[in-house]
Design an enzyme around this catalytic site. Structure first.
Site: not given
Ligand code: DOR
Ligand code: ZN
Length: 423
Positions: A91, A302, A321
């Site tokens: 992404n 992540d 995030g």
């Protein structure tokens, strides 16, 4: 330079080895320590040597947001954390949805990367969930997996076709499981704390629903689907049951979901904002048990860098995030091993053979002749996390100031020492 790692506790889960001994490295491969010449000898008494850690879920942000991270800085952070391979999420901007984008990633990683960067391609064009990406050409370009991470394909028919293509090109799917209707508008977990703080919640059912969808597709097409950042206990139960039935699904848990809960958000600190969000203590305990009993086979960070400016806004407006590469080992060791929940060799699997199996990498171990990708850590170390020492370009961590156990002290990739604590 050749190496002899001496007197370490060698934990090599792929070969069921847990012993005190020496390991040699010559010409980038693991070699009989008795036969290595011109070596730097390193005494590792009290330290643990394992195959290099693999993180199947990392955002390197290049191209597109190189103020937050680059392939150079992100892989340096990976090396500092003990990871010798990272799967780069697609992404980026532009997205890694074409062979050209993968070629750019490979060339930039070869030029500037410190650890191995394993490219992951989008399932759909620009991970928009509308039209399938060119999966065959992504495979030819060298992707190791497919993911629309950050988003989730809502159209089940499209997802079904992606699974069929993934199977024919033998690419594992890594899926961010989220139903957009159920999660719409949420900024944190839906529960007591979202009510108390007056913030829009995201129900755990948004994740559970897509995990159920993926289990159905994995069963129907007999092709592995890996569930990224599993966060609620209901998801754990679905995965446990599916695996017991022999359906090819796996799951990962992040260090933050294993160590933090939604009550942290009472500080309004945007370093507690990520997707999926921090959940309840009950969910956290279920995740810890799932990692301990092997229902969840991988710990994945992540790692999601965002600049200070991006995060320095009201909680509602901050991007989702947090970074994780440089704290993952310590945070998860503290929660799982130091706490007595799981034995060290089993824990090592979740950072080595567990992720390797998800990527369908065969025989990931320290056998002679293998590429010398090695992690060395000190399980007795105890320290306070200091983000000012991070190699990452970003500082969006909730773990600054946290006292933790265990420290990565050396990372070796292809026989090269790419990180050494204190050097
Ligand atoms: O918190 C998150 N951040 N979750 C995601 O799924 C995407 C990631 C990002 O790219 O920032
Ligand atoms: Zn995600």
């Amino acid at each position: 330079m050749n190496l002899i790692l001496k007197n370490a506790r060698i934990i090599d889960p792929g070969r069921n080895i847990d012993t005190i001994g020496d390991i040699g490295v010559e010409n980038a491969v693991i070699t009989d320590p008795g036969k290595v010449t011109n070596a730097r000898e390193i005494d590792l008494t009290g330290k643990v040597v394992t195959p290099g850690f693999i993180d199947v879920h990392v955002h390197l942000r290049q191209p597109g947001n190189t103020t937050a991270e680059t392939i150079a800085s992100g892989t340096a952070a990976a090396a500092a954390g003990g990871f010798t391979s990272v799967v780069a999420m697609p992404n980026t901007s532009p997205a890694a949805d074409t062979a050209g984008a993968i070629e750019y990633l490979r060339q930039t990683a070869a030029r500037t990367g410190v650890v191995r960067v394993l490219p992951c391609g989008c399932m759909t064009k620009n991970f928009a969930g509308q039209e399938m990406a060119g999966i065959g050409s992504l495979k030819s370009a060298g992707v190791v997996a497919l993911s629309d991470d950050g988003k989730c394909i809502q159209d089940h028919s499209l997802m079904r076709h992606v699974v069929e293509y993934a199977k024919s090109f033998e690419l594992p799917i890594l899926d961010h499981c989220e139903d957009n209707y159920l999660a719409a508008g949420g900024v944190m977990n839906e529960g007591k704390w979202s009510v108390l703080l007056g913030m829009n919640g995201m129900t755990g059912a948004a994740e559970e629903l897509m995990i159920a969808r993926n289990i159905i597709l994995a069963r129907q097409f007999q092709w592995p689907i890996h569930m990224q950042h599993v966060s609620v206990k209901e998801s754990v139960e679905l995965i446990r049951k599916a695996r017991a039935e022999g359906i090819p699904v796996t799951g990962e848990a992040t260090p933050h979901h294993l160590s933090l809960t939604d009550d942290c958000i009472k500080t309004y600190d945007t370093n507690y904002k990520m997707n999926p969000p921090l959940r309840s203590e009950e969910d956290r305990q279920a995740l810890l048990r799932a990692v301990a009993d092997g229902t969840i086979t991988a710990i994945a960070t992540d790692h999601a860098p965002h600049t200070v400016t991006a995060k320095l806004v009201e909680f509602d407006h901050a991007p989702f995030g947090i970074i994780g590469l440089e704290t993952a080992l310590s945070v998860t060791y503290t929660e799982l091993v130091a706490s007595g929940m799981m034995a060290l060799p089993e824990f090592v699997k979740r950072l080595t053979t567990g992720p390797a199996d998800i990527l369908r990498m065969k025989d990931y171990d320290l056998a002679e002749g293998k590429a010398a990708d090695i992690t060395v850590f000190d399980p007795e170390a105890e320290y306070v996390v200091d983000p000012s020492t991070f190699k990452s370009k970003s500082r969006n961590t909730p773990f600054g100031g946290r006292r933790v156990r265990c420290r990565n002290i050396m990372t070796i990739v292809g026989g090269n020492v790419v990180y050494e604590y204190g050097k």
